[in-house]
Design a protein around this motif. Structure first.
Motif, PDB file in Angstrom:
ATOM      1  N   UNK A  99       4.701  11.299  34.382  1.00  0.00           N
ATOM      2  CA  UNK A  99       5.009  11.129  35.923  1.00  0.00           C
ATOM      3  C   UNK A  99       6.162  11.583  36.230  1.00  0.00           C
ATOM      4  N   UNK A 100       7.388  11.545  35.366  1.00  0.00           N
ATOM      5  CA  UNK A 100       8.609  11.889  35.583  1.00  0.00           C
ATOM      6  C   UNK A 100       9.615  12.338  34.325  1.00  0.00           C
ATOM      7  N   UNK A 101      10.479  13.030  34.648  1.00  0.00           N
ATOM      8  CA  UNK A 101      11.485  13.546  33.639  1.00  0.00           C
ATOM      9  C   UNK A 101      13.113  12.592  33.719  1.00  0.00           C
ATOM     10  N   UNK A 102      13.251  11.898  33.051  1.00  0.00           N
ATOM     11  CA  UNK A 102      14.512  11.223  33.232  1.00  0.00           C
ATOM     12  C   UNK A 102      15.601  11.700  32.244  1.00  0.00           C
ATOM     13  N   UNK A 103      16.840  11.457  33.078  1.00  0.00           N
ATOM     14  CA  UNK A 103      18.109  11.748  32.260  1.00  0.00           C
ATOM     15  C   UNK A 103      18.277  10.859  30.755  1.00  0.00           C
ATOM     16  N   UNK A 104      18.288  11.762  29.724  1.00  0.00           N
ATOM     17  CA  UNK A 104      18.404  11.018  28.318  1.00  0.00           C
ATOM     18  C   UNK A 104      19.532  10.286  28.092  1.00  0.00           C
ATOM     19  N   UNK A 105      20.608  10.811  28.912  1.00  0.00           N
ATOM     20  CA  UNK A 105      22.016  10.307  28.864  1.00  0.00           C
ATOM     21  C   UNK A 105      22.835  10.625  30.087  1.00  0.00           C
ATOM     22  N   UNK A 115      11.627  25.142  40.022  1.00  0.00           N
ATOM     23  CA  UNK A 115      11.793  24.794  41.323  1.00  0.00           C
ATOM     24  C   UNK A 115      10.391  24.172  41.551  1.00  0.00           C
ATOM     25  N   UNK A 116      10.375  23.543  42.753  1.00  0.00           N
ATOM     26  CA  UNK A 116       8.921  22.706  43.177  1.00  0.00           C
ATOM     27  C   UNK A 116       7.587  23.734  42.999  1.00  0.00           C
ATOM     28  N   UNK A 117       6.720  23.186  42.418  1.00  0.00           N
ATOM     29  CA  UNK A 117       5.493  24.202  42.509  1.00  0.00           C
ATOM     30  C   UNK A 117       5.549  24.878  41.087  1.00  0.00           C
ATOM     31  N   UNK A 118       6.584  24.916  40.463  1.00  0.00           N
ATOM     32  CA  UNK A 118       6.451  25.883  38.952  1.00  0.00           C
ATOM     33  C   UNK A 118       5.520  24.994  37.920  1.00  0.00           C
ATOM     34  N   UNK A 119       4.751  25.858  37.319  1.00  0.00           N
ATOM     35  CA  UNK A 119       4.073  25.418  36.264  1.00  0.00           C
ATOM     36  C   UNK A 119       4.520  25.876  34.793  1.00  0.00           C
ATOM     37  N   UNK A 120       4.763  24.693  33.981  1.00  0.00           N
ATOM     38  CA  UNK A 120       5.465  25.022  32.951  1.00  0.00           C
ATOM     39  C   UNK A 120       4.749  24.433  31.715  1.00  0.00           C
ATOM     40  N   UNK A 145       3.305  20.599  35.903  1.00  0.00           N
ATOM     41  CA  UNK A 145       3.517  21.346  37.196  1.00  0.00           C
ATOM     42  C   UNK A 145       4.696  20.561  37.843  1.00  0.00           C
ATOM     43  N   UNK A 146       5.746  21.053  38.266  1.00  0.00           N
ATOM     44  CA  UNK A 146       6.912  20.252  39.155  1.00  0.00           C
ATOM     45  C   UNK A 146       6.503  19.741  40.259  1.00  0.00           C
ATOM     46  N   UNK A 147       6.648  18.538  40.725  1.00  0.00           N
ATOM     47  CA  UNK A 147       6.047  18.115  42.012  1.00  0.00           C
ATOM     48  C   UNK A 147       7.068  18.075  42.850  1.00  0.00           C
ATOM     49  N   UNK A 148       8.525  17.541  42.272  1.00  0.00           N
ATOM     50  CA  UNK A 148       9.610  17.365  43.212  1.00  0.00           C
ATOM     51  C   UNK A 148      10.878  17.472  42.189  1.00  0.00           C
ATOM     52  N   UNK A 149      11.855  17.840  42.853  1.00  0.00           N
ATOM     53  CA  UNK A 149      13.247  17.990  41.985  1.00  0.00           C
ATOM     54  C   UNK A 149      14.179  16.962  42.839  1.00  0.00           C
ATOM     55  N   UNK A 150      14.678  15.918  41.950  1.00  0.00           N
ATOM     56  CA  UNK A 150      15.560  15.001  42.605  1.00  0.00           C
ATOM     57  C   UNK A 150      16.898  15.082  42.484  1.00  0.00           C
ATOM     58  N   UNK A 151      17.239  16.119  41.647  1.00  0.00           N
ATOM     59  CA  UNK A 151      18.744  16.374  41.505  1.00  0.00           C
ATOM     60  C   UNK A 151      19.092  17.886  41.783  1.00  0.00           C
ATOM     61  N   UNK A 152      20.617  18.158  41.792  1.00  0.00           N
ATOM     62  CA  UNK A 152      21.057  19.607  42.308  1.00  0.00           C
ATOM     63  C   UNK A 152      22.242  19.922  41.153  1.00  0.00           C
ATOM     64  N   UNK A 153      22.508  21.143  41.045  1.00  0.00           N
ATOM     65  CA  UNK A 153      23.537  21.421  40.465  1.00  0.00           C
ATOM     66  C   UNK A 153      24.854  20.899  40.742  1.00  0.00           C
ATOM     67  N   UNK A 154      25.760  20.269  39.821  1.00  0.00           N
ATOM     68  CA  UNK A 154      26.908  19.868  40.299  1.00  0.00           C
ATOM     69  C   UNK A 154      26.723  18.284  40.440  1.00  0.00           C
ATOM     70  N   UNK A 155      25.516  17.577  40.115  1.00  0.00           N
ATOM     71  CA  UNK A 155      25.283  16.199  40.502  1.00  0.00           C
ATOM     72  C   UNK A 155      25.718  15.462  39.108  1.00  0.00           C
ATOM     73  N   UNK A 164      13.299  14.877  37.681  1.00  0.00           N
ATOM     74  CA  UNK A 164      12.191  15.728  38.166  1.00  0.00           C
ATOM     75  C   UNK A 164      10.975  14.942  38.103  1.00  0.00           C
ATOM     76  N   UNK A 165      10.165  14.930  39.091  1.00  0.00           N
ATOM     77  CA  UNK A 165       8.821  14.361  39.313  1.00  0.00           C
ATOM     78  C   UNK A 165       7.858  15.372  38.852  1.00  0.00           C
ATOM     79  N   UNK A 166       6.863  15.179  38.227  1.00  0.00           N
ATOM     80  CA  UNK A 166       5.719  16.349  37.681  1.00  0.00           C
ATOM     81  C   UNK A 166       4.475  15.433  37.786  1.00  0.00           C
TER      82      UNK A 166
END
Length: 167
Positions: A99-105, A115-120, A145-155, A164-166
């Motif tokens: 359901x989601x991708x989490x930061x490993x560190x 981006x949202x909607x991308x199929x990977x 498939x990317x559902x929602x991106x919860x982070x941004x560059x520089x964060x 990322x929610x998938x």
């Protein structure tokens, strides 16, 4: 016997021997370890010391991210029962839904490549995370498939934070 798939490129056969002995790809190896901290060890193999850290582990899918001397490895462990389920075509039915991708560190988001909607496809790079002055490519662990991106560059992100929610 177990099989360890490292970075989806190399497969090793593993068998725990007596004491500190392991049989790795039919070769006897003696590994001595000293606990440095929780999830951190110094491992001695053939008179060489390796700094090893368990970054994250998913016991359900039996996947782990480990760092050995500042190099990140993704390791997937399978035993004879996992192999049997795969041979019977039943392994897909028991895998947990992602359901989601989490930061490993903890680290800094250097680049977001989706981006949202991308199929990977499994192995596609999602983003680049800088941790301890090293850039780490975070890859898709499965087709998704990317559902929602919860982070941004520089964060800045913490370990375990949802990136990322998938679907």
């Amino acid at each position: 016997m177990q099989k360890a798939e490292v970075n989806e490129k190399k497969t090793l056969s593993l068998l725990k021997g007596e004491g500190n002995e392991w049989i790795i790809d039919n070769e006897k190896v003696v590994l001595d370890k000293v606990v440095v901290a929780k999830n951190k060890w110094h491992v001695l193999k053939n008179n060489r010391v390796y700094s090893v850290e368990l970054v994250s582990i998913d016991k359900g899918s039996r996947n782990a991210i480990i760092k050995v001397n500042a190099t990140i490895y993704t390791v997937s462990i399978k035993d004879k029962f996992d192999e049997l389920l795969h041979d019977l075509g039943m392994d897909a039915a028991i895998k947990p839904k992602l359901n989601d991708i989490k930061a490993p560190m903890p680290g800094l988001v250097v680049q977001v490549l989706v981006k949202e909607g991308d199929e990977l496809l499994k192995g596609d790079t999602l983003l680049v995370l800088e941790a301890m002055k090293m850039e780490n490519a975070i890859k898709a662990p499965a087709d998704m498939k990317v559902k929602s991106i919860k982070i941004s560059k520089g964060q800045k992100v913490e370990k375990g934070e949802v990136l990322i929610l998938v679907n």
